[in-house]
Design an enzyme around this catalytic site. Sequence first.
Site, short mmCIF file in Angstrom:
data_model
loop_
_atom_site.label_atom_id
_atom_site.label_comp_id
_atom_site.label_asym_id
_atom_site.label_seq_id
_atom_site.Cartn_x
_atom_site.Cartn_y
_atom_site.Cartn_z
N ASP A 9 35.08 -7.88 12.06
CA ASP A 9 34.07 -8.20 12.64
C ASP A 9 33.04 -9.39 12.12
OD1 ASP A 9 34.94 -6.18 14.07
OD2 ASP A 9 33.19 -4.73 13.77
N GLU A 52 37.09 -5.53 20.59
CA GLU A 52 36.50 -5.01 21.30
C GLU A 52 35.26 -5.68 22.23
OE1 GLU A 52 34.77 -0.33 20.42
OE2 GLU A 52 33.94 -1.86 19.15
N GLU A 71 30.13 -10.48 22.19
CA GLU A 71 29.88 -11.10 20.92
C GLU A 71 30.61 -11.93 20.20
OE1 GLU A 71 27.40 -7.13 18.81
OE2 GLU A 71 29.45 -6.75 19.28
N ASP A 74 43.12 -6.65 17.17
CA ASP A 74 42.13 -6.21 18.19
C ASP A 74 41.00 -6.64 18.47
OD1 ASP A 74 39.90 -3.99 17.76
OD2 ASP A 74 41.79 -3.44 16.65
N HIS A 133 28.95 -10.07 13.17
CA HIS A 133 28.06 -10.01 12.01
C HIS A 133 27.58 -11.42 12.00
CE1 HIS A 133 30.10 -6.12 10.17
NE2 HIS A 133 30.00 -6.14 11.67
#
Length: 754
Positions: free
Chosen positions: A498, A579, A583, A577, A502
């Site tokens: 991520d 999600e 973002e 992957d 972030h």
Amino acid sequence: MGLSDFQKVLKKIDNKLNNKTSSGHSSSPTSSSNSGSYNRAPAPLPQVSANSGSPLSSSDIFSKPISSSEPLPLFPRRQHNLKPKGCSEGNESIQTNNFYNNLCLEDQSFPIWTLPYSLWFSKDPSQGDIGFSFNHTEANQRVFGPDPNSNPAQFYFNPPRIKSWYFATADINAREEVQLENHNKLSVIAKWNGMTFPLVHGMGFVTAIYEQGKVPVIGSQVGIQDFRKVGNGKYRAMLFNQVVWTIYVSGANGNADLSLRDPQHIVSDRVNGSCTIQICRGESNFYDETAGCYPISCNLSGSVDGSRGQYKFLYNLKGQSQSGKTLVWCLPHHQEVLVSSCKQTGLKLDSPTKGVMKAYVTNELVMEENNLPIQISWEPWSEISGCSTPSSYSNSSLDLITRAAEAEVKQDVVGMANIDSMYTSGKILDKFAHILFVCSNIIRNQALTAELLPKLKQAIDIFATNRQKYPLVYDTTWKGLISSADPGADFGNSNYNDHHFHYGYHIHAIALVAKSDPTYFQSDEGARAKAYATELLRDVANPSSESDKWFPQSRSFDWFHGHSFAHGIFASGDGKDEESSSEDYHFAYGMKLFGNVTGNVDMENRANLMLAIMKRSMNMYMLYSDDNKIQPPQFIKNKVAGISFENKIDYSTYFGRGTIGNEWIHGIHMLPITPISSYIRGPKFVKEEWDQILAPIIDRIPDGWKGILLLNLALTDPKKAWKWFSRNDWNESQIDNGMSRTWSLAFIAGIGGA
């Protein structure tokens, strides 16, 4: 979600998939068949250069680094506890979030997807012989569940590890690791037991180059029903699942015969030199034209001219073929904008989750997007008809926005932001940066701006000086900026999960502050913030690992898939992957604004190109209008993907589905709502999602997800959204901790809601 929960989910998924694996039944791809004689007269490879094609400008937007300096000394150096398997730690930057990363992890046996083929290192004796295995699955093999007859289904996946073929030798050393070299964003070279496997996105053949003295063995766990030689160096094989494959042999052993030893093994009759064996699904004269040469790497370049942008994949080849070219498979979002002079073949093969791929005879792919979002910048923006830019505000709406700002600027910015999560702290910083922008640029209230600005600068400076609760460190193993917290903390940041989510919030917040205070970067704290954001951008979106050796190229965004992958250095049976689509594009939007406010034209151009690609790809693969032709019909009614893997789509999230319905699944594809949101999430899609999924449950949602869904409603019905956000009985608990009422009101009014 903690690491232990994350790993439990992955393990559960892998166990479920392994229990359902079968040999399957499928048919050959659509092709131009030519199973007769094959006498290749190889042509030498043409001379190609990185500048071939018709770029829109003379400048390659990937040629100049953001910076080439060593990462700032404020980030302590540290080796990662998890070492990459089969990789030499040195000058090469090893990818963490792309297609080949599974080969660097655990026992190297998890599959990878070059598309349309999947490959894996098979070392479990219970699964047959040891070798480098590969397969292709068709759409009719997909498994839908948990109720296979439901419409919409919750998930679908492609059966993994069906060992249609594997490459081996007569003298296998089962303990030998796969070695990886020539690390590239779009390619890597794998070596094992005297064999070399070029692994390249879109490669037309699965290729094995055997060293001199190695006896080739080609196996199939599915089993070989029929095998015959159909030309010089060409063989036709039909497996027991009735799928036909073509095998080509070239090199010093090119005239050597392959023979069927038993229903599961094909062997060579001699080893008088090195040889190359290539296998592809189906039969076609286009395979004949391109067999013999193969890509060993793929380079990315691009150019932008206003609202037009091109990006190019240049395949660097070895070997010889009739045409002097290779065969490359393209995804649907490539096919729509392909401008290079490629020979169309009519060959089609299903991808696991992104529709039907098509094959072209070419050594390069050039795609051109003609709708880059150059008109979208800082002010509220929407695709809704009649939305004006710049925004106009009534006196009554400005009064309400001002009252909301007066309440929110009094909050403890520093205390709220200085927490133990790069993700949540980024959301808090971005929330107040939006409020600051509204105070400074929309309501133009100097007193409120002066009250909030020093608090926000102080909060940012905590991170810019690396004094947060878990400071960032520079990882010398995988080459990146990671949290010093345990891998189970902060959504796995220290294992590269991520980062674009972030860091995108931090970058966007700093850009908003600089826009609101043009002198910011001239101050000491502003200079620190600029340098900090620059390092975060290098970690996530380094344009070239050759120019900037301290970080891999484009860690998160996959230029072949057309979106990012959030999944870091955790092995997964379904591949990488992502999600949150929203973002993902929020990072690119923050990068765009930071490039704008710092005068970095190449950075802004790259971000605009990324956003144009995401607009196309996400509306094919992640956001489903009723007329979507890519995803299976029994999945489109979900309206959003949930979690998109390389091999599976699951209408869910890692943290749950929702307290009322499936609102978390939809909300995670919305937040945060910014001027770029409507560019990706058009009014037609937003209205369908609202009418079919969200409107029936919205009144019962008790928490902050309600605010996210209703701010998203403004992208199709701003007046209805304004009515909810402007009401007198305001309830702060019904908006997300990364949202503010100030920005929500300013955004909605700015696109015509009031």
